[in-house]
Scaffold this motif. Structure first.
Motif, PDB file in Angstrom:
ATOM      1  N   GLN A  23      31.728  42.772  10.586  1.00 19.40           N
ATOM      2  CA  GLN A  23      32.455  41.237  10.413  1.00 19.40           C
ATOM      3  C   GLN A  23      32.795  41.358   9.034  1.00 19.40           C
ATOM      4  O   GLN A  23      34.209  40.689   8.396  1.00 19.40           O
ATOM      5  CB  GLN A  23      31.588  39.889  10.920  1.00 19.40           C
TER       6      GLN A  23
ATOM      7  N   PHE B  22      41.245  43.498  12.666  1.00 17.36           N
ATOM      8  CA  PHE B  22      40.477  42.299  13.299  1.00 17.36           C
ATOM      9  C   PHE B  22      40.689  43.074  15.392  1.00 17.36           C
ATOM     10  O   PHE B  22      40.251  43.392  15.964  1.00 17.36           O
ATOM     11  CB  PHE B  22      40.897  41.427  13.439  1.00 17.36           C
TER      12      PHE B  22
ATOM     13  N   SER C 113      30.589  35.024  13.910  1.00 18.46           N
ATOM     14  CA  SER C 113      29.778  36.182  14.458  1.00 18.46           C
ATOM     15  C   SER C 113      29.349  36.881  12.690  1.00 18.46           C
ATOM     16  O   SER C 113      27.624  36.952  13.626  1.00 18.46           O
ATOM     17  CB  SER C 113      30.542  37.188  14.961  1.00 18.46           C
TER      18      SER C 113
ATOM     19  N   THR D 260      36.227  42.925   8.028  1.00 19.18           N
ATOM     20  CA  THR D 260      37.402  42.103   8.394  1.00 19.18           C
ATOM     21  C   THR D 260      37.621  40.944   6.440  1.00 19.18           C
ATOM     22  O   THR D 260      38.248  40.544   6.877  1.00 19.18           O
ATOM     23  CB  THR D 260      37.464  41.053   9.693  1.00 19.18           C
TER      24      THR D 260
ATOM     25  N   ASP E 255      40.103  46.531  15.018  1.00 18.79           N
ATOM     26  CA  ASP E 255      38.580  46.736  15.356  1.00 18.79           C
ATOM     27  C   ASP E 255      38.144  46.633  16.551  1.00 18.79           C
ATOM     28  O   ASP E 255      37.538  47.420  17.513  1.00 18.79           O
ATOM     29  CB  ASP E 255      38.053  45.902  14.532  1.00 18.79           C
ATOM     30  N   ARG E 256      38.962  45.307  17.845  1.00 18.20           N
ATOM     31  CA  ARG E 256      38.110  45.086  18.840  1.00 18.20           C
ATOM     32  C   ARG E 256      38.941  46.406  19.893  1.00 18.20           C
ATOM     33  O   ARG E 256      38.027  46.337  21.193  1.00 18.20           O
ATOM     34  CB  ARG E 256      38.824  43.686  19.210  1.00 18.20           C
TER      35      ARG E 256
ATOM     36  N   SER F  42      41.107  34.837  13.627  1.00 19.26           N
ATOM     37  CA  SER F  42      40.091  35.855  13.831  1.00 19.26           C
ATOM     38  C   SER F  42      39.150  35.655  12.354  1.00 19.26           C
ATOM     39  O   SER F  42      38.268  35.845  11.954  1.00 19.26           O
ATOM     40  CB  SER F  42      40.675  36.778  14.005  1.00 19.26           C
ATOM     41  N   THR F  43      39.711  34.866  11.252  1.00 18.66           N
ATOM     42  CA  THR F  43      38.828  35.382  10.496  1.00 18.66           C
ATOM     43  C   THR F  43      37.318  34.295  10.206  1.00 18.66           C
ATOM     44  O   THR F  43      36.429  34.801  10.303  1.00 18.66           O
ATOM     45  CB  THR F  43      39.446  34.726   8.630  1.00 18.66           C
TER      46      THR F  43
ATOM     47  N   TYR G 264      36.666  33.569  13.468  1.00 20.05           N
ATOM     48  CA  TYR G 264      35.640  34.227  13.932  1.00 20.05           C
ATOM     49  C   TYR G 264      34.789  35.364  13.319  1.00 20.05           C
ATOM     50  O   TYR G 264      34.184  35.473  14.018  1.00 20.05           O
ATOM     51  CB  TYR G 264      36.534  34.638  15.818  1.00 20.05           C
ATOM     52  N   ALA G 265      35.408  36.195  13.104  1.00 16.31           N
ATOM     53  CA  ALA G 265      34.301  37.226  12.413  1.00 16.31           C
ATOM     54  C   ALA G 265      33.734  36.848  11.146  1.00 16.31           C
ATOM     55  O   ALA G 265      31.947  36.749  11.814  1.00 16.31           O
ATOM     56  CB  ALA G 265      35.456  38.131  11.043  1.00 16.31           C
TER      57      ALA G 265
ATOM     58  N   ALA H 234      44.370  40.659   8.154  1.00 12.28           N
ATOM     59  CA  ALA H 234      43.044  40.554   8.222  1.00 12.28           C
ATOM     60  C   ALA H 234      42.682  40.508   9.901  1.00 12.28           C
ATOM     61  O   ALA H 234      42.119  41.322  10.782  1.00 12.28           O
ATOM     62  CB  ALA H 234      42.476  39.417   7.707  1.00 12.28           C
ATOM     63  N   GLY H 235      44.348  39.954   9.980  1.00 13.77           N
ATOM     64  CA  GLY H 235      44.256  39.558  11.671  1.00 13.77           C
ATOM     65  C   GLY H 235      45.000  41.271  12.124  1.00 13.77           C
ATOM     66  O   GLY H 235      44.027  40.937  13.604  1.00 13.77           O
TER      67      GLY H 235
END
Length: 451
Positions: A245, A264, A57, A248, A267-268, A50-51, A53-54, A260-261
């Motif tokens: 992002q 994340f 992004s 996160t 937030d999603r 997820s980190t 991906y953030a 953070a996960g």
């Protein structure tokens, strides 16, 4: 009907509804995508994924140099007056700048792998995978917007919003039968490769149509306008999504990848609340640009008012869902996320989304009507302060503080942007614009006739 022609309101309503359905399906699939990723990775690996991906992004928003917004701004303007040669010339220029920006950004991300981080043995491989995902996310955003600018709504949205997510979910689920667990590096690499594959047809269509049809060089005045607007659009299109992002990543730096996960995921889930407004924006963006530059401000007011009321209604409904069912929703990703802390964080993020959607398509309206500089200044000031406040609140209150800072920043810049738009060009993009525009008058007359 030509690609730059003004669409009837009924057609726009259908397109907006269709885009809303696509965005709803996309959000559901995104939910399933990250749930699938969480199921085939452990808590640490999902936090790293997820980190990554953030981070990808975040960089991708800047890497396309605002060209996804530039084509939405200029293509309808030129095509709307029948100047297809200039429209195609603009498209070629935008594609070149996008590819240059993506190349530079991808190489810079890859260079970060040369600086290993203690305690993260997969650092170098993860950074290289993140670089690939940066390229994929950036290019897919540009191709989607380029086709939307031509009123090809479904061709622009479906490959990334639907096809990629379905394929990625199936691949993650399939891999679960053959491996005990995926690493963050593998999950990130698969996401990047599958996305590039899914948008390949878009790329072929865009290149074919642009280079096959009539195109001409832009005039000096057009180049000057393009360069001036691009600089503003670059900042204003990158900062809002980058904030989420960056927040996160901020939580990851302060509280660790596990926290953070959780943020994340919250937030999603929160993004379900902005689905209606995002979906409507996909359909009305080229129409707002074309109508405003033809001098049809009343039509722009009507479009933004309708978008605001539709987006606000869904956001309010979703906030109720978050309050009642937030914990079970979070638990779908991982039972460890079904805590009172993350539930409170989700509700706070939902409140920020409600206020933001009540302000209507403020960001989009400012981008497409020449207020990109005012929007950029607003975003820089509010987001800079917002990140600082978010960092302080995260240190003090943990994930709840992070959510409070993120939600407050979103609400602040949306309200300020709507105020600036109303004062500068006389168009109120918020829900109040609906209640003072043509549609409100029509509704009042209809109700009066029935009474």
């Amino acid at each position: 009907m030509s690609k730059g022609e003004r669409l009837p309101i009924r057609t726009l309503v259908r397109h907006g509804a269709a885009a809303g359905i696509i965005k709803l399906a996309s959000a559901g699939l995104t939910f399933l995508l990250f749930m699938a990723a969480a199921m085939v990775t452990d808590q640490r690996q999902f936090g790293l994924f997820s980190t990554a991906y953030a981070g990808a992004s975040l960089v991708s928003f800047f890497s396309i140099v605002g060209q996804h917004a530039a084509v939405l701004r200029f293509w309808p303007q030129y095509a709307g007056i029948g100047d297809i040669a200039s429209a195609n010339g603009l498209m070629v220029r935008a594609m070149r700048l996008t590819l240059i920006g993506l190349t530079v950004s991808t190489l810079l991300v890859a260079a970060v792998a040369l600086m290993p981080i203690a305690g993260v043995p997969e650092w170098q491989s993860l950074i290289l995978a993140t670089a690939g995902l940066t390229l994929a996310l950036g290019w897919s955003e540009f191709t989607a917007c380029a086709l939307r600018a031509k009123n090809d709504l479904f061709g622009g949205l479906l490959p990334r919003d639907i096809v990629w997510r379905v394929v990625a979910i199936l691949v993650f689920a399939f891999s679960g039968f053959f491996a005990q667990g995926l690493s963050a590096v593998t999950a990130t690499t698969l996401s990047a490769g599958l996305l590039l594959l899914c948008v390949l047809p878009q790329t072929i269509i865009l290149l074919r149509d642009t280079y096959r049809n009539l195109r001409g060089p832009l005039t000096p005045a057009q180049k000057a306008e393009f360069n001036t607007v691009t600089l503003g659009l670059w900042g204003v299109t990158a900062l809002p999504p980058a904030l989420g992002q960056a927040s996160t990543l901020l939580v990851a730096a302060i509280l660790g990848p596990e926290a953070a996960g959780g943020i994340f995921v919250a937030d999603r889930v929160m993004r379900l609340a902005v689905l209606a407004l995002n979906g409507i924006n996909q359909a009305v963006a080229p129409q707002i640009s074309g109508a405003f530059h033809r001098g049809e401000r009343e039509h722009v007011q009507r479009l933004t008012g309708l978008a605001a009321i539709g987006g606000f209604a869904l956001a309010l409904a979703m906030l109720v869902v978050f309050v009642l069912f937030g914990r079970p929703i979070l638990a779908i990703f991982d039972p460890a996320y079904a805590t009172g802390t993350l539930h409170a964080a989700l509700i706070l993020l939902g409140l920020g989304a409600v206020i933001g959607t009540a302000c209507g398509p403020t960001e989009l309206t400012m981008q497409l009507t020449g207020l990109q500089r005012e929007l950029f200044r607003t975003l820089v000031v509010v987001n800079t302060l917002g990140l600082a406040v978010t960092a302080g609140l995260t240190l003090l209150l943990g994930p709840v503080g992070a959510a409070l800072g993120m939600a407050g920043t979103m609400a602040a810049w949306c309200m300020l942007g709507a105020t600036i738009t109303r004062r500068q060009i006389g168009i109120d993009p918020s829900v109040f614009g609906f209640f003072t525009g043509q549609d409100a008058t029509a509704v009042r007359l209809l109700l009066k006739g029935r009474s």
